[in-house]
Design an enzyme around this catalytic site. Structure first.
Site, short mmCIF file in Angstrom:
data_model
loop_
_atom_site.label_atom_id
_atom_site.label_comp_id
_atom_site.label_asym_id
_atom_site.label_seq_id
_atom_site.Cartn_x
_atom_site.Cartn_y
_atom_site.Cartn_z
N ARG A 21 0.83 -1.21 0.00
CA ARG A 21 0.00 0.00 0.00
C ARG A 21 0.86 1.25 0.00
O ARG A 21 0.56 2.22 -0.71
CB ARG A 21 -0.95 0.01 1.21
CG ARG A 21 -2.02 -1.06 1.13
CD ARG A 21 -2.89 -1.07 2.37
NE ARG A 21 -2.05 -1.30 3.55
CZ ARG A 21 -2.35 -0.90 4.79
NH1 ARG A 21 -3.46 -0.24 5.03
NH2 ARG A 21 -1.54 -1.16 5.79
N ASN A 40 -6.12 -2.70 2.52
CA ASN A 40 -6.05 -4.15 2.70
C ASN A 40 -7.46 -4.70 2.90
O ASN A 40 -8.24 -4.15 3.68
CB ASN A 40 -5.21 -4.51 3.93
CG ASN A 40 -3.73 -4.42 3.69
OD1 ASN A 40 -3.27 -4.39 2.55
ND2 ASN A 40 -2.96 -4.37 4.77
#
Length: 93
Positions: A21, A40
């Site tokens: 990320r 996520n």
């Protein structure tokens, strides 16, 4: 004309717990002109939402697919839509 679009991509593979990320956000900022987030999901995937010029979103999608990412990407599924707005920059959620 390079219209603004909304890209939603689901990235599967070993993409959680490896900085995926963070690197996605850094790459979105490097490309520029993108707003959205990387998140996520409970099933091990990462969801990426990016809004901005279509060619910028295409660059981000290509980066997600190239394998030049942390971890291991087994596949990416995407959908395209019209922008919804409401994002302040590109966030990690």
């Amino acid at each position: 004309m390079n219209e603004d679009v909304r890209l939603t991509a689901w990235v599967r593979g070993q993409v959680q717990g490896v900085g995926f990320r963070w690197f996605t956000r850094a790459n979105a900022l490097r490309i520029g002109g993108l707003a959205g987030f990387a998140l996520n999901l409970g099933d091990g995937r990462v969801q990426v939402v990016a809004e901005g010029p279509k060619d910028h979103c295409e660059q981000l999608l290509e980066w997600l697919r190239t394998g030049d990412t942390p971890g291991r990407v087994d596949g990416v599924t995407e959908i395209w839509d019209t922008p919804r707005g409401g994002y302040d920059g590109f966030a990690i959620r």
